[in-house]
Design a protein around this motif. Structure first.
Motif, PDB file in Angstrom:
ATOM      1  N   MET A 250       0.824  -1.212   0.000  1.00 19.29           N
ATOM      2  CA  MET A 250       0.000   0.000   0.000  1.00 19.29           C
ATOM      3  C   MET A 250       0.853   1.255   0.000  1.00 19.29           C
ATOM      4  SD  MET A 250      -3.219  -0.897   0.022  1.00 19.29           S
ATOM      5  CE  MET A 250      -4.175   0.385   0.819  1.00 19.29           C
ATOM      6  N   SER A 251       2.118   1.131  -0.343  1.00 17.00           N
ATOM      7  CA  SER A 251       2.995   2.298  -0.312  1.00 17.00           C
ATOM      8  C   SER A 251       2.586   3.351  -1.331  1.00 17.00           C
ATOM      9  CB  SER A 251       4.447   1.874  -0.549  1.00 17.00           C
ATOM     10  OG  SER A 251       4.592   1.252  -1.808  1.00 17.00           O
ATOM     11  N   GLN A 252       1.845   2.954  -2.362  1.00 19.69           N
ATOM     12  CA  GLN A 252       1.420   3.937  -3.359  1.00 19.69           C
ATOM     13  C   GLN A 252       0.158   4.669  -2.941  1.00 19.69           C
ATOM     14  OE1 GLN A 252       0.326   0.729  -6.415  1.00 19.69           O
ATOM     15  NE2 GLN A 252      -0.839   2.459  -7.195  1.00 19.69           N
ATOM     16  N   VAL A 253      -0.422   4.312  -1.773  1.00 24.26           N
ATOM     17  CA  VAL A 253      -1.667   4.922  -1.304  1.00 24.26           C
ATOM     18  C   VAL A 253      -1.386   5.873  -0.149  1.00 24.26           C
ATOM     19  CG1 VAL A 253      -3.966   4.484  -0.359  1.00 24.26           C
ATOM     20  CG2 VAL A 253      -2.952   2.856  -1.972  1.00 24.26           C
ATOM     21  N   THR A 254      -1.855   7.122  -0.292  1.00 28.29           N
ATOM     22  CA  THR A 254      -1.716   8.122   0.762  1.00 28.29           C
ATOM     23  C   THR A 254      -3.103   8.561   1.221  1.00 28.29           C
ATOM     24  OG1 THR A 254       0.369   8.966  -0.162  1.00 28.29           O
ATOM     25  CG2 THR A 254      -0.822  10.407   1.357  1.00 28.29           C
ATOM     26  N   VAL A 255      -3.396   8.380   2.498  1.00 30.79           N
ATOM     27  CA  VAL A 255      -4.649   8.880   3.075  1.00 30.79           C
ATOM     28  C   VAL A 255      -4.352  10.228   3.730  1.00 30.79           C
ATOM     29  CG1 VAL A 255      -6.492   8.470   4.733  1.00 30.79           C
ATOM     30  CG2 VAL A 255      -5.516   6.552   3.457  1.00 30.79           C
ATOM     31  N   ILE A 256      -4.992  11.260   3.237  1.00 36.28           N
ATOM     32  CA  ILE A 256      -4.740  12.621   3.707  1.00 36.28           C
ATOM     33  C   ILE A 256      -5.595  12.881   4.943  1.00 36.28           C
ATOM     34  CG2 ILE A 256      -4.861  15.071   3.091  1.00 36.28           C
ATOM     35  CD1 ILE A 256      -4.480  14.126   0.143  1.00 36.28           C
TER      36      ILE A 256
ATOM     37  N   PRO B  73     -12.228  -0.332  -0.209  1.00 38.85           N
ATOM     38  CA  PRO B  73     -11.082  -1.246  -0.291  1.00 38.85           C
ATOM     39  C   PRO B  73     -11.024  -2.022  -1.593  1.00 38.85           C
ATOM     40  CG  PRO B  73     -12.167  -1.424   1.852  1.00 38.85           C
ATOM     41  CD  PRO B  73     -13.038  -0.548   1.003  1.00 38.85           C
ATOM     42  N   GLU B  74     -12.198  -2.393  -2.112  1.00 37.07           N
ATOM     43  CA  GLU B  74     -12.234  -3.129  -3.377  1.00 37.07           C
ATOM     44  C   GLU B  74     -11.677  -2.295  -4.523  1.00 37.07           C
ATOM     45  OE1 GLU B  74     -15.927  -4.432  -0.965  1.00 37.07           O
ATOM     46  OE2 GLU B  74     -14.719  -2.624  -1.284  1.00 37.07           O
ATOM     47  N   GLY B  75     -12.012  -0.997  -4.538  1.00 40.31           N
ATOM     48  CA  GLY B  75     -11.520  -0.112  -5.587  1.00 40.31           C
ATOM     49  C   GLY B  75     -10.032   0.145  -5.472  1.00 40.31           C
ATOM     50  N   VAL B  76      -9.558   0.289  -4.231  1.00 46.06           N
ATOM     51  CA  VAL B  76      -8.121   0.485  -4.017  1.00 46.06           C
ATOM     52  C   VAL B  76      -7.348  -0.724  -4.536  1.00 46.06           C
ATOM     53  CG1 VAL B  76      -6.321   0.723  -2.264  1.00 46.06           C
ATOM     54  CG2 VAL B  76      -8.449   2.026  -2.048  1.00 46.06           C
ATOM     55  N   LYS B  77      -7.829  -1.917  -4.237  1.00 42.63           N
ATOM     56  CA  LYS B  77      -7.168  -3.138  -4.695  1.00 42.63           C
ATOM     57  C   LYS B  77      -7.154  -3.213  -6.218  1.00 42.63           C
ATOM     58  CE  LYS B  77      -7.246  -8.169  -3.960  1.00 42.63           C
ATOM     59  NZ  LYS B  77      -7.327  -8.628  -5.363  1.00 42.63           N
ATOM     60  N   ARG B  78      -8.292  -2.946  -6.823  1.00 43.73           N
ATOM     61  CA  ARG B  78      -8.399  -2.993  -8.298  1.00 43.73           C
ATOM     62  C   ARG B  78      -7.454  -1.993  -8.943  1.00 43.73           C
ATOM     63  NH1 ARG B  78      -8.795  -3.595 -13.271  1.00 43.73           N
ATOM     64  NH2 ARG B  78     -10.629  -3.133 -14.539  1.00 43.73           N
ATOM     65  N   PHE B  79      -7.425  -0.769  -8.423  1.00 38.58           N
ATOM     66  CA  PHE B  79      -6.607   0.265  -9.039  1.00 38.58           C
ATOM     67  C   PHE B  79      -5.116  -0.002  -8.856  1.00 38.58           C
ATOM     68  CE2 PHE B  79      -4.301   4.313  -8.934  1.00 38.58           C
ATOM     69  CZ  PHE B  79      -4.598   4.776 -10.210  1.00 38.58           C
ATOM     70  N   THR B  80      -4.718  -0.351  -7.653  1.00 39.49           N
ATOM     71  CA  THR B  80      -3.288  -0.540  -7.400  1.00 39.49           C
ATOM     72  C   THR B  80      -2.740  -1.755  -8.139  1.00 39.49           C
ATOM     73  OG1 THR B  80      -3.817  -1.715  -5.335  1.00 39.49           O
ATOM     74  CG2 THR B  80      -3.310   0.633  -5.167  1.00 39.49           C
TER      75      THR B  80
ATOM     76  N   ASP C  12       2.118   1.811 -10.779  1.00 40.12           N
ATOM     77  CA  ASP C  12       3.043   2.938 -10.943  1.00 40.12           C
ATOM     78  C   ASP C  12       2.382   4.285 -10.698  1.00 40.12           C
ATOM     79  OD1 ASP C  12       1.470   2.375 -13.250  1.00 40.12           O
ATOM     80  OD2 ASP C  12       2.777   3.642 -14.473  1.00 40.12           O
ATOM     81  N   VAL C  13       1.095   4.312 -10.375  1.00 38.90           N
ATOM     82  CA  VAL C  13       0.361   5.571 -10.213  1.00 38.90           C
ATOM     83  C   VAL C  13       0.002   5.775  -8.742  1.00 38.90           C
ATOM     84  CG1 VAL C  13      -1.675   6.912 -10.887  1.00 38.90           C
ATOM     85  CG2 VAL C  13      -0.581   5.374 -12.547  1.00 38.90           C
ATOM     86  N   PRO C  14       0.575   6.778  -8.065  1.00 35.64           N
ATOM     87  CA  PRO C  14       0.224   7.047  -6.670  1.00 35.64           C
ATOM     88  C   PRO C  14      -1.246   7.422  -6.527  1.00 35.64           C
ATOM     89  CG  PRO C  14       2.249   8.190  -7.285  1.00 35.64           C
ATOM     90  CD  PRO C  14       1.649   7.675  -8.556  1.00 35.64           C
ATOM     91  N   LEU C  15      -1.838   6.982  -5.431  1.00 34.44           N
ATOM     92  CA  LEU C  15      -3.241   7.245  -5.130  1.00 34.44           C
ATOM     93  C   LEU C  15      -3.340   8.076  -3.860  1.00 34.44           C
ATOM     94  CD1 LEU C  15      -6.353   6.742  -5.050  1.00 34.44           C
ATOM     95  CD2 LEU C  15      -5.864   4.487  -4.091  1.00 34.44           C
ATOM     96  N   PHE C  16      -4.080   9.175  -3.933  1.00 33.96           N
ATOM     97  CA  PHE C  16      -4.314  10.048  -2.784  1.00 33.96           C
ATOM     98  C   PHE C  16      -5.814  10.081  -2.507  1.00 33.96           C
ATOM     99  CE2 PHE C  16      -0.414  11.369  -4.727  1.00 33.96           C
ATOM    100  CZ  PHE C  16       0.400  11.806  -3.705  1.00 33.96           C
ATOM    101  N   THR C  17      -6.204   9.898  -1.238  1.00 32.13           N
ATOM    102  CA  THR C  17      -7.614   9.931  -0.869  1.00 32.13           C
ATOM    103  C   THR C  17      -7.763  10.498   0.535  1.00 32.13           C
ATOM    104  OG1 THR C  17      -9.650   8.612  -0.709  1.00 32.13           O
ATOM    105  CG2 THR C  17      -7.614   7.562   0.048  1.00 32.13           C
ATOM    106  N   ALA C  18      -8.970  10.981   0.845  1.00 28.63           N
ATOM    107  CA  ALA C  18      -9.237  11.488   2.194  1.00 28.63           C
ATOM    108  C   ALA C  18      -9.676  10.387   3.136  1.00 28.63           C
ATOM    109  CB  ALA C  18     -10.298  12.583   2.137  1.00 28.63           C
TER     110      ALA C  18
END
Length: 209
Positions: free
Chosen positions: A1-7, A164-171, A176-182
């Motif tokens: 989950m290193s490509q995912v940042t929760v703001i 969580p399902e969408g995060v898994k699908r996208f990552t 190679d694409v960082p994901l930022f979410t609240a």
């Protein structure tokens, strides 16, 4: 989950809570989304490259930092993505804007393309893809596929809420694409809505059903 940042900035979380409330009016929801978008844009652009340029202040010449490279691109997944783009343009008014028209087939939950328009030279620009809700992940995966096919190489994705399902699908589709979410919420419903969520962002943004 290193490509995912929760703001987790308090202002982001506070405004998101207000947006979740069922009784929040269309006008208030729209204003809050614009405000949150500006804060999210601040986070996702905090490491933009800069270069020193010569300027003249009222007192003396100096070298000062400016953003380097070509103008960045905000890629809005229609229609709800426009609510985030408006706030992000408040912070970066010189940014270019791409529009990716996708709708979700309610039977298959797959993304169907109906429009695509983007600036030139995507390969030389940072492209920030925006859509408030990461539910199944099918729409944003399709959007990033399209942008990569048009030459984009440096991409980031910003959403307001994720399942969580969408995060898994996208990552898995675009590691190679960082994901930022609240926030990452509990799960998807059987019909593909984020729960507890905030409802349909597009409908709440534009007052439709």
């Amino acid at each position: 989950m290193s490509q995912v940042t929760v703001i987790e900035h308090p202002l982001v979380q506070h405004k998101l809570t207000l947006m979740r409330e069922q009784e929040r009016s269309t006008a208030a929801f729209r204003t809050l989304l614009r405000e949150v978008a500006l804060l999210l844009a601040y986070e996702v652009t905090r490491d933009l490259p800069t270069e020193l340029v010569d300027i003249q202040t009222p007192l003396a010449p100096m070298k000062a930092p400016k953003i380097a490279g070509k103008k960045l691109v905000f890629a809005s997944i229609l229609r709800a993505g426009n609510g985030l783009v408006d706030g992000m343009l408040d912070l970066v008014p010189s940014a270019r804007v791409a529009h990716v028209g996708l709708y979700r087939d309610h039977d298959t939950l797959e993304a169907v393309q109906y429009f695509f328009k983007a600036p030139t030279n995507l390969e030389d620009r940072l492209v920030i893809v925006v859509d408030p809700m990461l539910a199944t992940g099918n729409s944003v995966v399709a959007a990033v596929d399209l942008l990569k096919a048009k030459g984009a190489r440096d991409l980031r994705y910003v959403c307001l809420l994720a399942a969580p399902e969408g995060v898994k699908r996208f990552t898995e589709a675009h590691p190679d694409v960082p994901l930022f979410t609240a926030a990452i919420d509990e799960k998807l419903t059987e019909i593909g809505y984020i729960t507890p969520g905030l409802g349909d962002a597009g409908d709440r943004l534009y007052g439709t059903k």
